[in-house]
Design a protein around this motif. Structure first.
Motif, PDB file in Angstrom:
ATOM      1  N   LEU A 213      41.661  75.079  10.839  1.00 52.04           N
ATOM      2  CA  LEU A 213      41.514  74.412  12.125  1.00 52.04           C
ATOM      3  C   LEU A 213      40.959  75.470  13.075  1.00 52.04           C
ATOM      4  CD1 LEU A 213      41.953  72.218  14.302  1.00 52.04           C
ATOM      5  CD2 LEU A 213      44.270  73.141  14.576  1.00 52.04           C
ATOM      6  N   PHE A 214      39.803  75.204  13.623  1.00 47.65           N
ATOM      7  CA  PHE A 214      39.157  76.136  14.540  1.00 47.65           C
ATOM      8  C   PHE A 214      39.210  75.527  15.931  1.00 47.65           C
ATOM      9  CE2 PHE A 214      34.814  78.106  15.816  1.00 47.65           C
ATOM     10  CZ  PHE A 214      35.445  79.202  16.381  1.00 47.65           C
ATOM     11  N   ARG A 215      39.896  76.226  16.840  1.00 46.83           N
ATOM     12  CA  ARG A 215      40.053  75.736  18.207  1.00 46.83           C
ATOM     13  C   ARG A 215      39.341  76.672  19.167  1.00 46.83           C
ATOM     14  NH1 ARG A 215      45.140  74.096  22.035  1.00 46.83           N
ATOM     15  NH2 ARG A 215      44.219  74.847  23.970  1.00 46.83           N
ATOM     16  N   VAL A 216      38.542  76.101  20.052  1.00 53.50           N
ATOM     17  CA  VAL A 216      37.774  76.890  21.021  1.00 53.50           C
ATOM     18  C   VAL A 216      37.929  76.270  22.397  1.00 53.50           C
ATOM     19  CG1 VAL A 216      35.423  77.373  21.799  1.00 53.50           C
ATOM     20  CG2 VAL A 216      36.064  77.854  19.443  1.00 53.50           C
ATOM     21  N   ASP A 217      38.164  77.095  23.397  1.00 55.85           N
ATOM     22  CA  ASP A 217      38.134  76.651  24.791  1.00 55.85           C
ATOM     23  C   ASP A 217      36.800  77.084  25.382  1.00 55.85           C
ATOM     24  OD1 ASP A 217      40.715  75.463  25.038  1.00 55.85           O
ATOM     25  OD2 ASP A 217      41.582  77.468  25.011  1.00 55.85           O
ATOM     26  N   VAL A 218      36.070  76.117  25.905  1.00 55.89           N
ATOM     27  CA  VAL A 218      34.767  76.387  26.509  1.00 55.89           C
ATOM     28  C   VAL A 218      34.957  76.431  28.013  1.00 55.89           C
ATOM     29  CG1 VAL A 218      32.381  75.612  26.753  1.00 55.89           C
ATOM     30  CG2 VAL A 218      33.615  75.218  24.603  1.00 55.89           C
ATOM     31  N   GLY A 219      34.583  77.538  28.619  1.00 52.85           N
ATOM     32  CA  GLY A 219      34.750  77.662  30.058  1.00 52.85           C
ATOM     33  C   GLY A 219      33.888  78.755  30.623  1.00 52.85           C
ATOM     34  N   PHE A 220      33.417  78.561  31.820  1.00 55.11           N
ATOM     35  CA  PHE A 220      32.542  79.540  32.439  1.00 55.11           C
ATOM     36  C   PHE A 220      33.381  80.649  33.068  1.00 55.11           C
ATOM     37  CE2 PHE A 220      30.194  75.609  32.198  1.00 55.11           C
ATOM     38  CZ  PHE A 220      29.002  76.035  31.643  1.00 55.11           C
ATOM     39  N   GLY A 221      32.771  81.801  33.228  1.00 55.21           N
ATOM     40  CA  GLY A 221      33.480  82.979  33.702  1.00 55.21           C
ATOM     41  C   GLY A 221      33.448  84.047  32.624  1.00 55.21           C
ATOM     42  N   GLU A 222      34.571  84.724  32.431  1.00 53.78           N
ATOM     43  CA  GLU A 222      34.619  85.791  31.428  1.00 53.78           C
ATOM     44  C   GLU A 222      34.637  85.203  30.020  1.00 53.78           C
ATOM     45  OE1 GLU A 222      37.264  89.765  30.288  1.00 53.78           O
ATOM     46  OE2 GLU A 222      37.765  88.545  32.052  1.00 53.78           O
ATOM     47  N   THR A 223      33.711  85.687  29.178  1.00 53.50           N
ATOM     48  CA  THR A 223      33.649  85.190  27.805  1.00 53.50           C
ATOM     49  C   THR A 223      34.494  86.050  26.874  1.00 53.50           C
ATOM     50  OG1 THR A 223      31.650  86.498  27.429  1.00 53.50           O
ATOM     51  CG2 THR A 223      31.355  84.193  28.063  1.00 53.50           C
ATOM     52  N   ASN A 224      34.909  85.440  25.762  1.00 52.57           N
ATOM     53  CA  ASN A 224      35.726  86.134  24.769  1.00 52.57           C
ATOM     54  C   ASN A 224      35.356  85.589  23.392  1.00 52.57           C
ATOM     55  OD1 ASN A 224      37.654  87.297  23.144  1.00 52.57           O
ATOM     56  ND2 ASN A 224      39.413  86.595  24.317  1.00 52.57           N
ATOM     57  N   TYR A 225      34.776  86.449  22.555  1.00 50.89           N
ATOM     58  CA  TYR A 225      34.306  85.996  21.247  1.00 50.89           C
ATOM     59  C   TYR A 225      35.191  86.490  20.108  1.00 50.89           C
ATOM     60  CZ  TYR A 225      30.291  84.913  24.129  1.00 50.89           C
ATOM     61  OH  TYR A 225      29.488  84.411  25.121  1.00 50.89           O
ATOM     62  N   SER A 226      36.426  86.842  20.418  1.00 52.13           N
ATOM     63  CA  SER A 226      37.406  87.160  19.382  1.00 52.13           C
ATOM     64  C   SER A 226      38.204  85.904  19.063  1.00 52.13           C
ATOM     65  CB  SER A 226      38.339  88.282  19.838  1.00 52.13           C
ATOM     66  OG  SER A 226      39.112  87.855  20.946  1.00 52.13           O
TER      67      SER A 226
END
Length: 518
Positions: A213-226
């Protein structure tokens, strides 16, 4: 149906997924299932204590879309449910009409097949050919680079729905999750957090693949790719963190950071083993001096074109493994002509010509326009008496010293990688260095064991062995090298040999100058 990559999600798994999604206390007024099938995720959402006020589903197959819509109409619930029979590849998700506003949850289980697999089935359930990942070369020109359909859907969802800052939680292969994170970092997509929860695909779908299960929150501002990696859907503490490092994603960032001094450029050039894509003809067994091919035919050819061969499984034991196979060699250098074999090696030429159809059926484009019976992964490096080799396929990383067998250099196949060495001593020192626990830990932090080929040349070329050699205990290194020399039946070396060690390379070998040494 196979052409749609159709894996309907069991309701028990749907409920477990939704427990994870809602565990953090989030609430969503809207929900979208982008490839809804029979609508099990929609059913799961409807049964929540506080379901979304509006749910939309998209489904390409009319029979699934109709069934899901009928079931929704029967429910009589306050949640508004709308099923759109459409091809997700051909609609703009940003233009979906919503009656409600507020937070959006995207949840579901997109297809688990690749575009190449669907193309082979003549399926129309494919995105329009485009260079959506900015690939270079031939793949970019044709749009035929292979990728998972789910990967395309993930990227489409993030790009087209970013304005609504959704939470996206989809079941997919773990490789898809990693590829999406890596692409998102390169394309600067607005991901603010990500989590990966492993699932048992064999249990739920009878599929022999690593999935999550891959969960991602999409939001503008500071990005986090971990992404925090959890062992299962019930786990509340992550077992590791995946993150981007030096342009690629690593499997364990904490271990990577500990050994990041090894990140750099290898002082040696790693080579892939011999490739011919005709193993039934080119690879032979030897019994009491008689060579046979896979069909059991006796093969009688000129001995100078027959070499001992090791495969990945042979490198999983001790140093200097005994070759189980022999391989026919048609070239000594890449691109060399072969037609003169009819005069130099008439028996070999006759044997190969009698099986010409096997060579003509090789699918790889690398053989196009090449001489008959061409090989790859071949060069002067293939024929050194001593090598250090590693399997690209095994989950346990072991570097092995390979010495000559019956007076001939031993070759490795294309599932292996090798470093050609100028002497046994050089090979044993290099193998001892590569098998250092710190080196192995660094490599393990880079690779993913669910990959078809965890170890690649690209990974090996990242090893700054000079940094390791400058820090290692040379007494321990000498002991390890001498144990390997003993297996070869050769004399031990002293610590001064470590001080004078030169990297395997072009002639003359490049010497390492260790700081503080003269």
């Amino acid at each position: 149906m196979r052409e749609f990559g159709d894996f309907q999600t069991p309701l028990d798994l749907v409920r477990s997924v939704l427990r994870v999604v809602y565990r953090g206390g989030g609430t969503w007024t809207r929900a979208l299932e982008p490839t809804c099938g029979v609508g099990n995720f929609i059913t799961g959402l409807r049964s929540l204590a506080s379901p979304p006020l509006e749910i939309q589903g998209i489904e390409v197959q009319p029979r699934h879309a109709l069934r899901t819509a009928v079931e929704a109409e029967k429910s009589g619930e306050s949640t508004a449910i709308r099923i759109k029979q459409a091809d997700i590849f051909k609609i703009n998700l940003a233009e979906l009409g919503w009656a409600q506003t507020g937070p959006l949850l995207v949840v579901g289980n997109p297809p688990w097949v690749t575009n190449a697999e669907l193309g082979g089935l003549d399926s129309d359930n494919l995105p329009t050919k485009s260079n959506f990942k900015a690939r270079s070369g031939f793949g970019a020109k044709t749009g035929e680079s292979n990728f998972d359909i789910a990967e395309f859907i993930w990227i489409k969802l993030i790009k087209e729905l970013a304005w609504s800052r959704p939470t996206i939680a989809l079941l997919c292969k773990t490789a898809v999750a990693r590829n999406v994170l890596a692409y998102a970092e390169r394309a600067a997509l607005p991901i603010s957090s990500a989590e990966i929860y492993l699932i048992d695909a064999k249990k739920w779908f009878d599929a022999a693949v690593d999935a999550c299960l891959f969960r991602v929150d999409v939001g503008f501002g500071e990005t986090n790719y971990s992404a925090s990696l959890y062992a299962n859907l019930d786990a509340e503490t992550p077992q590791s963190v995946l993150a981007m490092a030096n342009g690629s994603i690593v499997s364990n960032y904490a271990v990577y950071e500990e050994y990041s001094f090894l990140e750099g450029e290898s002082p040696i050039v790693w080579r892939q083993g011999i490739k011919h894509d005709a193993s039934s003809i080119m690879e032979l067994t030897s019994e009491s001096g008689t060579l046979r091919n896979r069909a059991g035919e006796v093969v009688s050819v000129e001995p100078e074109h027959v070499y001992p061969l090791l495969k990945s499984s042979d490198l999983n034991g001790e140093d200097n493994p005994n070759p189980r196979y022999r391989v026919l060699v048609t070239q000594k250098e890449l691109g060399a002509g072969t037609t003169d074999l009819s005069q130099r090696a008439p028996h070999l030429w006759k044997y190969l010509s009698s099986h010409e159809s096997v060579f003509l059926a090789r699918k790889s484009s690398i053989y196009e326009g090449r001489a008959p019976f061409s090989m790859f992964g071949i060069g002067g490096y293939s024929f050194t008496d001593y090598k250090v080799a590693v399997s690209g396929m095994y989950k346990t990383i072991r570097f092995r010293v390979v010495g000559p067998h019956e007076g001939k250099p031993v070759l490795v196949d294309d599932t292996c990688y090798l470093a050609p060495c100028s002497s046994a001593e050089q090979a044993c020192i290099l193998a001892a260095l590569l098998n250092d626990p710190g080196c192995i830990s660094f490599l393990n932090s880079l690779i993913f064991l669910d990959s078809k080929r965890p170890i690649t040349k690209k990974v090996l070329q990242r090893l700054d062995l000079a940094a390791l050699l400058s820090r290692i205990d040379r007494r321990a290194l000498t002991r390890d090298a001498n144990q390997r020399l003993a297996i070869l039946g050769l004399a031990a070396i002293g610590e001064d040999a470590i001080h004078a060690f030169a990297w395997p390379g072009s002639e003359p070998d490049r010497q390492l100058l260790i700081p503080g040494m003269t």
